[in-house]
Design a protein around this motif. Structure first.
Motif, short mmCIF file in Angstrom:
data_model
loop_
_atom_site.label_atom_id
_atom_site.label_comp_id
_atom_site.label_asym_id
_atom_site.label_seq_id
_atom_site.Cartn_x
_atom_site.Cartn_y
_atom_site.Cartn_z
N GLY A 18 5.99 -2.60 -8.10
CA GLY A 18 6.03 -1.46 -7.20
C GLY A 18 4.90 -0.48 -7.50
N PRO A 19 4.28 0.06 -6.43
CA PRO A 19 4.66 -0.20 -5.04
C PRO A 19 4.27 -1.61 -4.61
CG PRO A 19 2.64 1.07 -5.10
CD PRO A 19 3.11 0.95 -6.52
N ALA A 22 3.82 -2.72 2.21
CA ALA A 22 4.76 -2.24 3.21
C ALA A 22 4.85 -3.25 4.35
CB ALA A 22 4.33 -0.89 3.76
N THR A 70 9.79 10.99 -4.14
CA THR A 70 9.80 9.65 -4.72
C THR A 70 11.12 9.37 -5.42
OG1 THR A 70 8.83 10.42 -6.79
CG2 THR A 70 7.29 9.75 -5.05
N THR A 196 12.29 3.31 -2.28
CA THR A 196 11.77 2.71 -1.05
C THR A 196 10.63 1.74 -1.30
OG1 THR A 196 10.28 4.62 -0.78
CG2 THR A 196 12.40 4.70 0.36
N GLN A 197 9.84 1.97 -2.36
CA GLN A 197 8.55 1.31 -2.52
C GLN A 197 8.63 -0.04 -3.20
OE1 GLN A 197 9.75 3.75 -4.33
NE2 GLN A 197 9.03 3.71 -6.43
N SER A 201 10.25 -2.33 0.72
CA SER A 201 8.92 -2.45 1.34
C SER A 201 8.60 -1.31 2.29
CB SER A 201 8.78 -3.80 2.05
OG SER A 201 8.82 -4.85 1.13
N PRO A 203 6.74 2.66 2.14
CA PRO A 203 5.92 3.45 1.22
C PRO A 203 6.76 4.41 0.37
CG PRO A 203 4.88 3.37 3.37
CD PRO A 203 6.24 2.73 3.52
N SER A 204 6.27 4.70 -0.80
CA SER A 204 6.94 5.64 -1.69
C SER A 204 7.00 7.01 -1.03
CB SER A 204 6.17 5.73 -3.01
OG SER A 204 6.74 6.69 -3.86
#
Length: 414
Positions: A18-19, A22, A70, A196-197, A201, A203-204
């Motif tokens: 990670g990340p 996306a 984040t 999320t990241q 998939s 974006p952070s």
């Protein structure tokens, strides 16, 4: 000549913990027109997202919503919400992100007790349960998927022990949500924070979380105390605790609740992205998604073994979405990583602390977790190792991975 060589960003195949890349559907969703945060169409989407998050976290909790920020913002919001100065907090640590939980809890005035295991291992749940009985903490905070070491912490029985001794169990599921089962209700987890990241998939920038009625009751009690102090005209110095305003769970749940009490301006585009990312997960189906992550892990590890590389850590608690590889003796790990990035556009990760310079970490998460990426990474790593003077059985890594895919296809077609 381009004055800004970094712009536009170069194409990358991201195989880190990670990340990750996306999903294109997520990026497209993030380009949709902005709506006002109290527009009925927007609030309807918020309501639907909360229901989707309950399915993702496998919970019936009333509270399931994202914090703007984040993953660390989500962790801090939960810990700030449940900790008062002087509270006893137990943090089991076997990697970098256990130390993060320790630091956050300490910053909010907790008396932190730490139990530690060697990096590359996980705790037997009974070890944690014994520590709960011994120390009687108010909060137990632990990491489910420790990406610094590639280990998965079993949670069996820990939630039940916390209920028995009236402790709250807070779980960092940043690396596991959407890629590995996170059974919030069945495991009796009081609060869970995702990211999320990684496997989602997206974006952070958002931290989906959920917490149950036990946490809600604690927050309600604190709110009554604060209101009583304010109505009595007491100053800040008289308050038993001071919480962040931005990360205040009481205000956040009011914002996400039916009253929609204004707290902040919602991150519209990010919320679009999270909505679409969770929708993609649920369309695939959680069990199917977990199987997919396991399949690509099998292919990757088969290829690494065929290349003659050894995996790091206790295999019994390996995190399915992160594979840690011992850097071969005599090989400059950072030079190999640089070659992968510069020559092939592929990024893998190093590690931290006692593992710095000793292992590579390869992520197979979410949209990045696919056959193309796994085969490209194996082929590129083989080429880079050959260029660094290591004798590698040419072609065997990719073939071993392809064998796994062929076996999986045969099983699926019956």
């Amino acid at each position: 000549m381009n004055e800004h060589a970094f712009w536009p960003p170069p194409p990358r195949t991201i195989m880190t913990p990670g990340p990750v890349e996306a999903d294109p559907r997520v990026l497209r969703a993030m380009s949709y027109p902005i709506l006002g945060q109290f527009d009925p169409a927007f609030t309807a989407m918020m309501n639907e997202l909360m229901g989707m998050l309950r399915r993702l976290f496998r919970t019936s909790n009333r509270q399931a919503y994202p914090v703007d920020g984040t993953s660390r913002a989500g962790l801090e919001a939960v810990l700030a919400g449940v900790i008062e100065p002087g509270d006893r907090v137990l943090v089991p640590i076997c990697g970098r992100f256990g130390h993060l939980l320790h630091e956050i809890a300490e910053r909010y005035g907790a008396e932190v007790t730490v139990i530690e295991r060697e990096w590359g291992t996980a705790f037997d749940p009974e070890e944690i349960i014994r520590a709960i009985r011994r120390h009687r903490p108010k909060v137990v905070a632990l990491v489910h998927g420790e990406t610094s070491t590639g280990r998965l912490q079993p949670l069996d029985g820990i939630g039940a022990a916390c209920r028995e001794y009236d402790a709250l169990l807070v779980v960092d599921a940043v690396a596991t949500i959407g890629g590995v089962p996170v059974n919030t209700d069945d495991w009796q987890l009081d609060a869970v924070v995702g990211g999320t990241q990684k496997c989602l998939s997206v974006p952070s920038g958002m931290a989906p979380l959920t917490y149950n009625a036990r946490v809600e009751r604690l927050l309600a009690g604190r709110r009554r105390i604060e209101r009583g102090l304010r109505s009595a005209g007491e100053g800040t110095s008289a308050r038993p605790y001071i919480r962040s305003n931005y990360l205040d769970l009481c205000q956040l749940q009011d914002y996400w609740g039916p009253e929609r009490l204004n707290h902040h301006t919602e991150m519209t585009a990010m919320l679009y992205g999270l909505y679409e990312g969770v929708r993609i997960v649920l369309e695939e189906g959680l069990e199917a998604r977990f199987r997919r992550h396991r399949m690509h892990e099998r292919a990757l590890t088969a290829g690494l073994a065929a290349m003659g590389l050894r995996l790091f850590g206790d295999p019994s608690c390996k995190l399915p979405v992160v594979t840690c590889v011992n850097i071969p003796e005599g090989i400059d790990g950072e030079s190999v990583r640089s070659m992968l990035l510069d020559a092939f556009g592929i990024e893998i990760a190093g590690s931290f602390g006692p593992l710095k310079g000793r292992i590579w970490r390869i992520g197979t998460m979410g949209y990045s977790c696919n056959m193309r990426n796994v085969l490209l990474t194996l082929g590129a790593l083989e080429a880079a190792l050959l260029r660094h003077g290591m004798r590698v059985p040419a072609g065997q890594a990719v073939q071993a991975a392809m064998d796994v895919y062929a076996e999986e296809q045969a099983v699926q077609t019956g």
